[in-house]
Write a protein that holds these residues in place. Structure first.
Motif, short mmCIF file in Angstrom:
data_model
loop_
_atom_site.label_atom_id
_atom_site.label_comp_id
_atom_site.label_asym_id
_atom_site.label_seq_id
_atom_site.Cartn_x
_atom_site.Cartn_y
_atom_site.Cartn_z
N LEU A 53 44.70 -34.10 13.93
CA LEU A 53 44.74 -35.42 13.30
C LEU A 53 43.51 -35.65 12.42
O LEU A 53 43.63 -36.14 11.29
N SER A 54 42.34 -35.27 12.95
CA SER A 54 41.11 -35.66 12.25
C SER A 54 40.90 -34.89 10.94
O SER A 54 40.37 -35.47 9.98
N ILE A 55 41.31 -33.64 10.86
CA ILE A 55 41.06 -32.87 9.63
C ILE A 55 41.83 -33.47 8.44
O ILE A 55 41.22 -33.78 7.41
N PRO A 56 43.15 -33.68 8.55
CA PRO A 56 43.84 -34.31 7.41
C PRO A 56 43.36 -35.73 7.12
O PRO A 56 43.26 -36.13 5.96
N VAL A 97 26.04 -35.76 11.56
CA VAL A 97 27.16 -35.01 12.17
C VAL A 97 27.03 -33.52 11.84
O VAL A 97 27.21 -32.66 12.71
N LEU A 98 26.68 -33.24 10.57
CA LEU A 98 26.52 -31.83 10.18
C LEU A 98 25.37 -31.18 10.95
O LEU A 98 25.48 -30.03 11.39
N GLY A 99 24.28 -31.94 11.13
CA GLY A 99 23.13 -31.43 11.87
C GLY A 99 23.51 -31.07 13.30
O GLY A 99 23.19 -29.97 13.78
N GLU A 114 37.71 -19.15 17.61
CA GLU A 114 37.54 -18.08 18.59
C GLU A 114 38.91 -17.72 19.15
O GLU A 114 39.64 -18.60 19.62
N ASN A 115 39.24 -16.47 19.13
CA ASN A 115 40.55 -15.99 19.63
C ASN A 115 41.72 -16.80 19.03
O ASN A 115 42.59 -17.27 19.76
N LYS A 116 41.67 -16.97 17.74
CA LYS A 116 42.72 -17.71 17.00
C LYS A 116 42.83 -19.18 17.44
O LYS A 116 43.86 -19.81 17.26
N GLU A 117 41.77 -19.68 18.04
CA GLU A 117 41.79 -21.08 18.50
C GLU A 117 40.62 -21.82 17.85
O GLU A 117 39.48 -21.37 17.95
N ALA A 118 40.94 -22.94 17.18
CA ALA A 118 39.88 -23.73 16.54
C ALA A 118 39.04 -24.39 17.61
O ALA A 118 39.57 -24.98 18.54
N ARG A 119 37.71 -24.28 17.48
CA ARG A 119 36.82 -24.87 18.47
C ARG A 119 36.30 -26.21 17.97
O ARG A 119 36.48 -26.58 16.82
N ASP A 120 35.60 -26.92 18.86
CA ASP A 120 35.13 -28.27 18.56
C ASP A 120 34.36 -28.42 17.24
O ASP A 120 34.57 -29.39 16.51
N PRO A 121 33.44 -27.49 16.93
CA PRO A 121 32.63 -27.69 15.72
C PRO A 121 33.44 -27.74 14.41
O PRO A 121 32.95 -28.28 13.42
N LEU A 122 34.66 -27.22 14.41
CA LEU A 122 35.44 -27.19 13.17
C LEU A 122 35.69 -28.61 12.64
O LEU A 122 35.45 -28.91 11.47
N ALA A 123 36.13 -29.50 13.54
CA ALA A 123 36.36 -30.88 13.12
C ALA A 123 35.06 -31.56 12.72
O ALA A 123 35.03 -32.38 11.80
N GLY A 124 33.97 -31.18 13.41
CA GLY A 124 32.65 -31.74 13.08
C GLY A 124 32.20 -31.34 11.69
O GLY A 124 31.66 -32.17 10.94
N VAL A 125 32.41 -30.07 11.35
CA VAL A 125 32.03 -29.59 10.01
C VAL A 125 32.83 -30.34 8.95
O VAL A 125 32.28 -30.83 7.95
N VAL A 126 34.15 -30.46 9.17
CA VAL A 126 35.01 -31.14 8.19
C VAL A 126 34.56 -32.60 8.03
O VAL A 126 34.36 -33.09 6.91
N CYS A 130 32.79 -34.18 4.69
CA CYS A 130 33.51 -35.28 4.01
C CYS A 130 32.63 -36.52 3.89
O CYS A 130 32.54 -37.13 2.82
N MET A 131 31.95 -36.87 4.99
CA MET A 131 31.06 -38.05 4.96
C MET A 131 29.95 -37.86 3.94
O MET A 131 29.65 -38.76 3.16
#
Lengths: 156, 67
Positions: A53-56, A97-99, A114-126, A130-131
């Motif tokens: 949800l958060s990435i789009p 957030v980026l920090g 990791e192992n074809k699974e998006a981890r928590d930091p991915l949404a944080g980076v996006v 964006c911010m």
């Protein structure tokens, strides 16, 4: 009796904002479809519900902000400082957030995927990028406005 | 297409874009875009601008067809 308020945006700004909201919605639907394809069809990466949800949402909201800022439809007629303050807070929060996310990635060694699974930091980076992009777009617009000055009457 | 007539009328009235924008209730950028031809205003806004500049619609916004 209700007080009547002056319109917050002029007719051009309302047109621009209407177009921006329409495109934003299309981008949101498109990105959601892309993520669904990546996960369900191609099996490249799996996302959890928050990331899905958060990435789009972040990407489409960023488009909305930047489109309105670039077309002078972000601040209304009153040119009050609230909307500007909000954009700057977004930029500041983006750095924070980026920090934090970079600390998670570099300090704790949590990967984005990791192992074809998006981890928590991915949404944080996006979210952070964006911010930050919103804050930078606002600052650049303000700087350009100052540069242009009041108006150019030389081409008469 | 640039609207030089509007720009000239505004300067004759000794108004800058900001002042005219306040008079007609739009942003300075909107006035700038109308003058530069980047925005096609509604009839209501055209009338407001004409009233503020003391001109008629024909004088500011009518485009003569070129042969």
């Amino acid at each position: 009796m209700r007080k009547t308020r002056a319109p917050e945006y002029d007719e051009r700004q309302l047109q621009v904002r209407g177009r921006a909201f329409m495109i934003t919605f299309i981008i949101f639907v498109f990105l959601t479809a892309i993520l669904a394809l990546i996960e369900k069809e191609f099996h490249w990466i799996t996302f959890n519900a928050y990331q899905f949800l958060s990435i789009p949402v972040w990407l489409s909201i960023t488009f909305l902000y930047i489109y309105c800022i670039r077309h002078d439809a972000y601040e209304g007629l009153s040119q009050d400082s609230t909307s500007g303050f909000l954009a700057l807070v977004m930029g500041g929060a983006g750095i924070l957030v980026l920090g934090i996310t970079l600390y998670k990635i570099l300090g704790r060694g949590i990967p984005l995927v990791e192992n074809k699974e998006a981890r928590d930091p991915l949404a944080g980076v996006v979210a952070g990028v964006c911010m930050l992009a919103i804050g930078i777009a606002y600052l650049m617009k303000k700087r350009n406005e100052k540069k242009l000055g009041d108006e150019e009457d030389d081409d008469l | 297409m640039k609207n030089r007539r509007m720009k000239i009328a505004r300067m004759e009235k000794d108004l800058n874009q900001e002042a005219l924008a306040k008079l007609v209730g739009v942003t300075r950028q909107t006035i700038g875009l109308i003058e530069s031809g980047g925005y096609n205003p509604t009839l209501n806004l055209c009338i407001s601008i004409c009233k503020a500049l003391g001109k008629t619609l024909d004088q500011l916004f009518w485009e003569e067809e070129q042969a």
